[in-house]
Each structure stands twice: as structure tokens, then as C-alpha cells.
Design a protein around this motif. Structure first.
Motif, mmCIF file in Angstrom:
data_model
loop_
_atom_site.group_PDB
_atom_site.id
_atom_site.type_symbol
_atom_site.label_atom_id
_atom_site.label_comp_id
_atom_site.label_asym_id
_atom_site.label_seq_id
_atom_site.Cartn_x
_atom_site.Cartn_y
_atom_site.Cartn_z
ATOM 1 N N GLY A 162 -5.403 1.210 7.174
ATOM 2 C CA GLY A 162 -4.500 2.192 6.585
ATOM 3 C C GLY A 162 -4.248 1.978 5.106
ATOM 4 O O GLY A 162 -3.573 2.791 4.473
ATOM 5 N N CYS A 163 -4.786 0.868 4.560
ATOM 6 C CA CYS A 163 -4.465 0.541 3.160
ATOM 7 C C CYS A 163 -5.488 1.133 2.187
ATOM 8 O O CYS A 163 -6.142 0.413 1.423
ATOM 9 C CB CYS A 163 -4.295 -0.955 2.996
ATOM 10 N N GLY A 164 -5.583 2.449 2.232
ATOM 11 C CA GLY A 164 -6.540 3.168 1.395
ATOM 12 C C GLY A 164 -6.257 3.080 -0.085
ATOM 13 O O GLY A 164 -7.177 3.095 -0.909
ATOM 14 N N MET A 165 -4.971 2.990 -0.437
ATOM 15 C CA MET A 165 -4.609 2.929 -1.857
ATOM 16 C C MET A 165 -4.895 1.562 -2.451
ATOM 17 O O MET A 165 -5.336 1.446 -3.593
ATOM 18 C CB MET A 165 -3.127 3.270 -2.024
ATOM 19 N N LEU A 166 -4.662 0.536 -1.651
ATOM 20 C CA LEU A 166 -4.933 -0.832 -2.098
ATOM 21 C C LEU A 166 -6.436 -0.990 -2.357
ATOM 22 O O LEU A 166 -6.847 -1.572 -3.367
ATOM 23 C CB LEU A 166 -4.474 -1.801 -1.007
ATOM 24 N N ARG A 180 -8.511 1.372 -3.100
ATOM 25 C CA ARG A 180 -8.840 2.190 -4.266
ATOM 26 C C ARG A 180 -8.677 1.413 -5.569
ATOM 27 O O ARG A 180 -9.490 1.518 -6.477
ATOM 28 C CB ARG A 180 -7.912 3.408 -4.254
ATOM 29 N N GLU A 181 -7.601 0.606 -5.619
ATOM 30 C CA GLU A 181 -7.312 -0.174 -6.823
ATOM 31 C C GLU A 181 -8.427 -1.163 -7.164
ATOM 32 O O GLU A 181 -8.553 -1.585 -8.306
ATOM 33 C CB GLU A 181 -6.025 -0.985 -6.608
ATOM 34 N N SER A 205 -8.787 7.499 -1.924
ATOM 35 C CA SER A 205 -8.228 6.565 -0.947
ATOM 36 C C SER A 205 -9.412 6.039 -0.135
ATOM 37 O O SER A 205 -10.302 6.811 0.214
ATOM 38 C CB SER A 205 -7.219 7.303 -0.054
ATOM 39 N N ALA A 206 -9.464 4.739 0.113
ATOM 40 C CA ALA A 206 -10.711 4.200 0.687
ATOM 41 C C ALA A 206 -10.501 2.983 1.566
ATOM 42 O O ALA A 206 -11.146 1.951 1.392
ATOM 43 C CB ALA A 206 -11.698 3.885 -0.435
ATOM 44 N N GLY A 207 -9.595 3.067 2.523
ATOM 45 C CA GLY A 207 -9.340 1.945 3.430
ATOM 46 C C GLY A 207 -10.404 1.830 4.508
ATOM 47 O O GLY A 207 -11.324 2.643 4.574
ATOM 48 N N MET A 253 -1.797 7.609 1.560
ATOM 49 C CA MET A 253 -1.709 6.179 1.825
ATOM 50 C C MET A 253 -2.929 5.698 2.585
ATOM 51 O O MET A 253 -3.354 4.565 2.441
ATOM 52 C CB MET A 253 -0.433 5.862 2.602
ATOM 53 N N GLN A 271 -7.028 6.784 3.842
ATOM 54 C CA GLN A 271 -8.138 7.722 3.591
ATOM 55 C C GLN A 271 -8.377 8.617 4.811
ATOM 56 O O GLN A 271 -8.921 9.699 4.676
ATOM 57 C CB GLN A 271 -9.419 6.971 3.213
ATOM 58 N N ASN A 275 0.830 -1.212 0.000
ATOM 59 C CA ASN A 275 0.000 0.000 0.000
ATOM 60 C C ASN A 275 0.869 1.268 0.000
ATOM 61 O O ASN A 275 0.576 2.235 -0.694
ATOM 62 C CB ASN A 275 -0.916 -0.020 1.219
#
Lengths: 270, 200
Positions: free
Chosen positions: B129-133, B135-136, B79-81, A64, A66, A53
Motif C-alpha cells: 500500500g506504500c505507493g507514495m513511499l 514513488r519517492e 504511485s508505485a507500491g 496512497m 497505486q 506513506n
């Protein structure tokens, strides 16, 4: 001569953007090391997912997490620095700009009505030093880790360890472990909280004191693990800062930071 | 069963109670289909709303306050964790009663919540915390409900593809990884404190 305001705002917005999108190298290295030595496969997978991530965020230049948190600005003002603008107003403008540009999440509310608040959300702690520099360190705190942070006014001769360990045990997976723990011991009610929070600006690669190493070992012995799912890695680092206190007091603050230990700094000559 | 070489399991949301029955704590799954984000305020609204604008039957709830920006007529997920699920402990048994079969979040939920699952819901841990993951894996923003709560607290209807990895952390029988970890870590806490007392 033009005002320094615009340059300052630019620096602050840039530092905030950097903190939100790039995990500092000391933290990335600590996570990578933890993944290497972790004996629990599930825990190892959680840390690897975190590292993936972090890579995605860095490559895309996007937050990183939201929960883009609350930026806390530690401002150090050189007493000879020529500050010809309102610091608080400039910080607010910088936060607003970063919010639009990065972008960051707008999650400010009024505390009792819980209605949305449009004002930029941040905290500022100022200190005065020698010289003519204006230095700013920004620490981004998300709600998950801030919500489990705790403060106690202990009995003067009480052992601080049970309070610290109990705070971490209670928090379990909520603050997104692997966490970084800042302890402020001494000073006053609010003074120990500031001490604790300021320690979180330190590098994870600084030498540990024996007391810091002892607390870290005990926290990790709890076995809470990444995301509270079990494992050897509950905390990456413990920082302790002490200050003298009244003979009848023992204030202790535990400032918990999530793995997304977002921090950046800059310094300009004025 | 050794799952290490097996193809990852993909569940298609909405998910029936029969679909979740085989999963046990420790299993890893992915979800494709529809998720509804919901956090504190959205839970209160859903429970107070006599005319829900969407159905919770077999629905998958995602504890998340995504960072989504509006660009013209479309929404962009930035970003959407997951958010801390424990904040929704109190409302969750009532949400489960309305037919929710899967809850995605982070940090775990209480034993009361685990007991309320009673064969019809499970809790899936997405790494915090893995908002980018996340998002994908979000293909499309399908709709937004209760927008007046603000973008963070609103309910976002999201179309996702292979959303995960998600760890079954509380299964439909009510077995909970968090409870095992909590009990064991509590024993260790008491031992550490006792050792310390002896040392003083």
C-alpha cells in the motif's frame, strides 16, 4: 432550472479523490494507536512505514496506493429528491473525471479475455430513504483485500467463527494487514455480501458489540501481524451486521478491507 | 550483530548471487540501481519469450503494477507500491532459473518458491500500500516493455535510489518469515476452534 447532474458529478469526483488521497482520521488514529501498543518491533516498523506513506499522500494529494481499486458507491435516494439525470451515467462520468484528474490507475479488463476495458470501473448499491437528499458514500476496494473476501452458506446451526477465522488465516499477509473485517450474517447469498461490505463504511471509533470485540480478539490472537510478518495487529476492527434469514439457511460473508480503508461521503439536497 | 546503529545496507542492482548470500531473514536492506516491474501477465510473457528484450541475469524483479502517466514524451510515476506476490507463485521458480537474484513484493510467497531460491535469490518485503513511499525512491523511468499488456501489466524498467526499507522475508537458504508466522498462526487457529467446540 439547470440540471443537478453537473453538481452531482463534481461531488462524486471530489469524494473519490478525497478517499484515494487522504486516509480517514478514524483509520489513521487506529493505526497510530496500534503502533503504540504493538509489542513486535518488526510489526511496529511496518505500521510506522504505512503512516509515513499516508502523510506523503496527503501532502502531495496523490493516491496512497497505486492500486486505486474499484470504487463502490452506496447511494441513498430520498424519495422526494428531484433526480433529473441518469445516476449510473453520472457516476461513470465522475469516475472517468477522477481517473484523469487525480490520476487513478486504469486497470479494468474484460474478465475472460483479460483484455483492457476502457469503461470506468465501479459498483453501485442503491437504497431509498425518506426526505429530499441524495447521499453517496464511496468505499475504495483494492484487489489484495477483495481477493481474500469470502462467502459461505453454512449449515443453519453451525458456528460462524471457524469460517471467519479460517478465512483470515488463509489470507495471511495478502490483504495488506492491519485489516478491517466486515461480517454480514443472515439475509441471502448476495444479501450477506452487501451487508458485510456496507459495514466497512462505519467509523472504527464506534462502540464495539461484545461479539465484534470477541472476533477481533480472536483474529489478533492468530498473530499474522502487519503484512503477514507477525505481530499483535492483524485487524484494527471487526464490524458485524445481521439480518434475519430463512430457517434452513445461514449465509455468512467476510468482507476484508486493507489498511488503506479509503472511504468518503457527501449529501446534497435536491 | 546489532544492526540498530549500523548504516543501512544498500545493494546495487543488478545484484550477484554472491552479494545476496550474507543476508538472513529479518535483515533490512535498500536497493539502488535497476528494477523491472512484473506481475501476472508479464511473468507469462517473459517465460514464453525466446528473445527477452532485457536480461534477467542478476536482475531484480519488483512485483508492482505502478500508476504511471505519460506526459508528452516522458513518464511520470504517480504511485508505485508492491502488489500481492503470491499470485506469481507458480511462475517464480522458472524466473529464478533465468538468473533473477532479488524479488521485491508484498504478502510473501509459497514454500515451493522459497525452496527454488537455492542460494541464488531472495525475497524482499516492501510494505504493502506504500505507493507514495516507493514513488519517492524512483529516480527515472528507463524503459517499458510489453506495453501492449497495458500500463499496469507491462514491464517497467525503473532506476531507483535507496529503494526501501526492504525486509529480507525469504532468504537465499529458503528460510521464510511467512512460513514461521503461518505455522504458528495455524496452531493458534486450531486451538481457537477447539476451544470453541468445547464451549458449545
Amino acid at each position: 432550472m439547470p440540471s443537478h447532474r453537473e453538481a452531482f458529478i463534481l461531488h462524486v469526483a471530489q469524494a473519490l479523490q478525497e478517499a484515494e488521497t487522504r486516509l480517514p482520521r478514524d483509520v489513521t488514529r487506529a493505526l497510530a494507536n496500534a503502533a503504540k501498543v504493538e509489542s513486535n518491533d518488526r510489526a511496529k516498523e511496518q505500521i510506522c512505514t504505512i503512516l509515513e506513506n499516508v502523510k506523503l499522500a496527503g501532502a502531495a494529494g496523490l493516491p496512497m496506493c497505486q492500486d486505486t481499486g474499484v470504487p463502490i458507491f452506496f447511494v441513498e435516494i430520498g424519495r422526494e429528491a428531484n433526480i433529473d439525470f441518469g445516476l449510473k451515467e453520472a457516476l461513470a462520468t465522475a469516475v472517468q473525471r477522477a481517473t484523469d484528474a487525480v490520476p487513478l490507475r486504469k486497470h479494468a479488463v474484460y474478465p475472460l479475455t483479460r483484455r483492457s476495458c476502457d469503461e470506468p470501473l465501479f459498483d453501485m448499491i442503491c437504497d431509498v430513504s425518506e426526505g429530499n437528499r441524495l447521499s453517496v458514500a464511496v468505499l475504495v476496494k483494492g484487489a489484495g483485500s477483495e481477493n481474500v473476501s469470502a462467502l459461505a452458506m453454512l449449515e443453519p446451526l453451525q458456528d460462524v467463527r471457524p469460517f471467519v477465522l479460517n478465512t483470515i488465516w488463509e489470507s495471511g499477509g495478502k490483504p495488506c494487514p492491519p485489516i478491517i473485517v466486515g461480517l454480514g450474517i443472515g439475509s441471502t447469498f448476495d444479501g450477506c455480501a452487501r451487508l458485510a461490505k456496507r459495514t466497512l463504511l462505519r467509523s472504527l471509533e464506534e462502540d464495539q458489540s461484545p461479539f465484534e470485540a470477541e472476533i477481533l480478539e480472536q483474529i489478533n490472537e492468530l498473530g499474522i501481524g502487519p503484512m503477514g510478518l507477525g505481530g499483535d495487529t492483524t485487524a484494527l476492527r471487526v464490524f458485524v451486521e445481521e439480518a434475519p434469514c430463512h430457517t434452513a439457511m445461514l449465509p455468512v460473508a467476510v468482507a476484508v478491507q486493507c489498511w488503506a480503508d479509503r472511504k468518503a461521503r457527501f449529501s446534497i439536497k435536491l | 550483530m546489532d544492526r540498530s546503529n549500523a548504516m543501512p545496507t544498500v545493494l546495487h542492482a543488478p545484484i550477484s548471487p554472491a552479494d545476496i548470500a550474507p543476508f538472513k531473514i529479518g535483515d533490512v536492506v535498500y536497493i539502488s540501481g535497476v528494477l523491472y516491474t512484473a506481475r501476472d501477465k508479464a511473468h507469462d510473457r517473459m517465460l514464453a519469450d525466446p528473445h527477452l528484450p532485457f536480461s534477467l541475469q542478476d536482475a531484480c524483479i519488483y512485483h508492482s503494477g505502478p500508476l504511471i502517466v505519460k506526459e508528452g514524451d516522458t513518464y511520470r510515476v504517480v504511485s508505485a507500491g508492491p502488489t500481492t506476490s503470491a499470485r506469481m507463485n507458480a511462475q517464480t521458480p522458472s524466473i529464478v532459473k533465468q538468473g533473477v537474484t532479488a524479488i521485491i513484493g508484498k504478502g510473501g510467497m509459497s514454500q515451493e518458491v522459497a525452496r527454488s531460491f537455492a542460494g541464488r535469490c531472495m525475497y524482499l518485503a516492501f510494505t504493502g500500500g506504500c505507493g507514495m513511499l516507493a514513488r519517492e525512491k524512483i529516480v527515472e523511468v528507463l524503459d517499458v516493455y510489453y506495453a501492449e499488456l497495458g500500463a499496469t501489466e507491462a514491464v517497467w524498467k525503473l532506476k531507483v535510489l535507496n529503494f526501501g526499507p526492504l525486509l529480507v522475508a525469504i532468504d537465499s537458504r529458503g528460510d521464510s518469515i511467512y512460513e514461521t508466522v503461518r505455522a504458528r498462526s495455524h496452531e493458534r487457529l486450531l486451538r481457537l476452534i477447539a476451544e470453541r467446540k468445547r464451549a458449545l
